[in-house]
Design a protein around this motif. Structure first.
Motif, PDB file in Angstrom:
ATOM      1  N   PHE A 147       0.710  -1.231  -0.089  1.00 25.96           N
ATOM      2  CA  PHE A 147       0.422  -0.294  -0.126  1.00 25.96           C
ATOM      3  C   PHE A 147       0.683   0.966  -0.148  1.00 25.96           C
ATOM      4  O   PHE A 147       0.871   2.318   0.984  1.00 25.96           O
ATOM      5  CB  PHE A 147      -1.118  -0.131   0.800  1.00 25.96           C
ATOM      6  N   ASN A 148       1.827   1.372  -1.270  1.00 30.11           N
ATOM      7  CA  ASN A 148       2.405   2.785  -1.252  1.00 30.11           C
ATOM      8  C   ASN A 148       2.222   2.419  -2.789  1.00 30.11           C
ATOM      9  O   ASN A 148       2.248   2.574  -3.654  1.00 30.11           O
ATOM     10  CB  ASN A 148       3.564   2.477  -0.441  1.00 30.11           C
ATOM     11  N   GLU A 149       3.101   4.272  -2.965  1.00 29.58           N
ATOM     12  CA  GLU A 149       3.251   5.049  -4.694  1.00 29.58           C
ATOM     13  C   GLU A 149       4.123   4.156  -5.148  1.00 29.58           C
ATOM     14  O   GLU A 149       5.375   4.392  -4.535  1.00 29.58           O
ATOM     15  CB  GLU A 149       2.999   5.712  -4.364  1.00 29.58           C
ATOM     16  N   GLU A 150       4.218   3.178  -6.099  1.00 30.55           N
ATOM     17  CA  GLU A 150       5.627   2.631  -7.371  1.00 30.55           C
ATOM     18  C   GLU A 150       6.205   4.011  -7.838  1.00 30.55           C
ATOM     19  O   GLU A 150       7.411   3.600  -7.870  1.00 30.55           O
ATOM     20  CB  GLU A 150       5.264   1.270  -7.487  1.00 30.55           C
ATOM     21  N   LYS A 151       5.016   4.596  -8.519  1.00 28.29           N
ATOM     22  CA  LYS A 151       5.650   4.815  -9.819  1.00 28.29           C
ATOM     23  C   LYS A 151       4.676   6.481  -9.896  1.00 28.29           C
ATOM     24  O   LYS A 151       3.638   5.561  -9.609  1.00 28.29           O
ATOM     25  CB  LYS A 151       5.991   4.275 -10.556  1.00 28.29           C
ATOM     26  N   ASN A 152       4.663   7.497 -10.267  1.00 28.76           N
ATOM     27  CA  ASN A 152       3.753   8.694 -10.998  1.00 28.76           C
ATOM     28  C   ASN A 152       4.305   8.387 -12.329  1.00 28.76           C
ATOM     29  O   ASN A 152       5.551   8.849 -13.193  1.00 28.76           O
ATOM     30  CB  ASN A 152       4.121   9.585 -10.328  1.00 28.76           C
ATOM     31  N   ILE A 153       3.544   8.681 -13.460  1.00 31.46           N
ATOM     32  CA  ILE A 153       3.869   9.098 -14.745  1.00 31.46           C
ATOM     33  C   ILE A 153       2.284  10.277 -15.005  1.00 31.46           C
ATOM     34  O   ILE A 153       1.733   9.839 -15.301  1.00 31.46           O
ATOM     35  CB  ILE A 153       3.226   7.497 -15.769  1.00 31.46           C
ATOM     36  N   TYR A 154       3.568  11.073 -15.797  1.00 27.45           N
ATOM     37  CA  TYR A 154       2.781  12.335 -16.556  1.00 27.45           C
ATOM     38  C   TYR A 154       2.042  12.176 -17.594  1.00 27.45           C
ATOM     39  O   TYR A 154       2.440  10.748 -18.457  1.00 27.45           O
ATOM     40  CB  TYR A 154       3.889  13.361 -17.035  1.00 27.45           C
ATOM     41  N   ILE A 155       1.162  12.173 -18.032  1.00 25.40           N
ATOM     42  CA  ILE A 155      -0.222  11.314 -18.903  1.00 25.40           C
ATOM     43  C   ILE A 155      -0.956  12.389 -20.017  1.00 25.40           C
ATOM     44  O   ILE A 155      -1.227  12.478 -20.922  1.00 25.40           O
ATOM     45  CB  ILE A 155      -1.172  10.299 -17.938  1.00 25.40           C
ATOM     46  N   GLY A 156      -1.107  13.318 -19.055  1.00 24.12           N
ATOM     47  CA  GLY A 156      -1.448  15.202 -20.297  1.00 24.12           C
ATOM     48  C   GLY A 156      -2.924  14.934 -18.770  1.00 24.12           C
ATOM     49  O   GLY A 156      -2.564  15.258 -18.321  1.00 24.12           O
ATOM     50  N   ALA A 157      -3.377  16.432 -19.471  1.00 23.41           N
ATOM     51  CA  ALA A 157      -3.779  17.599 -19.157  1.00 23.41           C
ATOM     52  C   ALA A 157      -5.180  16.972 -18.170  1.00 23.41           C
ATOM     53  O   ALA A 157      -5.960  16.173 -18.731  1.00 23.41           O
ATOM     54  CB  ALA A 157      -4.935  18.355 -19.586  1.00 23.41           C
ATOM     55  N   HIS A 158      -5.567  16.809 -16.583  1.00 24.64           N
ATOM     56  CA  HIS A 158      -6.615  16.906 -16.251  1.00 24.64           C
ATOM     57  C   HIS A 158      -7.335  15.196 -16.356  1.00 24.64           C
ATOM     58  O   HIS A 158      -7.640  15.328 -16.725  1.00 24.64           O
ATOM     59  CB  HIS A 158      -7.524  17.843 -16.345  1.00 24.64           C
TER      60      HIS A 158
END
Length: 295
Positions: free
Chosen positions: A66-77
């Motif tokens: 229960f933790n964040e593995e990765k954060n990925i930029y994807i696009g607006a909103h």
């Protein structure tokens, strides 16, 4: 054992609730950073994927740790997402598009134009179709996943906030919320075979989410502070439960209704045997939720 994972948009946090013991765990996606605004959620193998409204990204959460593995930029909103065959389909509200992201290759493959302010997404792997509720233009975009193009757009009621496929894989349910119109909302029933509306059932003010369980449909009425219970055999609203506040995400498990109160930052648990309500403090603006069933 089963758990609910819940997005708290206003506090940049996720809550994990054991549906039997009601034990609560929380994690924060942003600590001293710009806000994330977790808004949409989808299960992916032993993980959940989160669409973050405010920082234009998706987060991958390990369910066991229960933790964040990765954060990925994807696009607006990003408003919502669904995952199938290692591909995430992410709604980007500002660009009026669906982004297809390859989770193995870690890259964007396609950007598919849809309607105005896409808000909710569902997938039919059997039909190879993707359904998007366009909240800003009262329609449902249907995407053919073989060609990654919109093949039709279905007119529905005003401000369709949420879309889900029925347990028998025959119907697409749409919450036509009519938010801002001061009139009761509807659940529209779209046939997966004909892609036409075959039924409409009136519910409360501002229906925004629903959950199907044992031939009943449970609908959270955001403006009215109530839950409508629809009998799917008779296609009638058989009961309305007043829970107050602003009920948002809704799930039914072990004869209990779990519904987030967006206004007050609470999780309300309605016992279906006696209609008594238990209240748990969670985060600010509880929003989308999903059920993880390990039984």
């Amino acid at each position: 054992m089963s758990h609910i994972i819940l997005c708290n948009t206003g506090s940049d946090s996720l809550s994990k609730i054991d549906t039997k013991s009601l034990k609560l765990e929380s994690i924060y996606l942003s600590i001293g950073e710009a806000p994330f605004g977790p808004h949409g959620i989808s299960v992916y193998k032993n993980k959940v994927m989160i669409a973050n409204n405010y920082n234009n990204s998706i987060s991958i959460i390990d369910l066991l740790k229960f933790n964040e593995e990765k954060n990925i930029y994807i696009g607006a909103h990003p408003n919502d997402l669904v995952v199938n065959d290692n591909t995430a389909y992410v709604l980007c509200g500002e660009s009026r598009s669906v982004i297809t992201y390859d989770l193995l290759e870690e890259k964007i493959n396609f950007r598919i134009p849809v309607g105005l302010f896409p808000h909710s997404v569902e997938i039919s792997p059997e039909k190879k179709l993707l359904f998007i509720s366009n909240m800003g233009e009262d329609s449902i975009s249907v995407i053919d996943l073989d060609v990654n193009e919109e093949i039709t757009r279905i007119k529905v009621g005003e401000s369709p906030v949420k879309i889900k496929i029925s347990n028998n894989k025959k119907i697409v349910y749409v919450c036509s919320s009519y938010i801002g119109c001061d009139r009761l909302g509807y659940i529209d029933f779209i046939s997966l075979n004909t892609l036409e509306i075959i039924r409409r059932i009136k519910v409360g003010l501002g229906p925004v989410d629903l959950f199907e369980d044992n031939n009943k449909l449970y609908v959270s009425n955001f403006i009215e502070g109530s839950i409508s219970i629809i009998d799917l055999q008779n296609f009638t609203e058989e009961e309305k439960i007043n829970v107050e506040g602003m009920p948002r995400g809704i799930i039914v498990s072990y004869k209990k209704i779990f519904v987030g109160d967006y206004l007050n930052g609470k999780l309300k648990i309605v016992n279906l045997d006696n209609r008594k309500i238990k209240v748990i403090d969670i985060g600010i603006e509880p929003n989308a939720m999903t059920l993880i069933n390990n039984d």
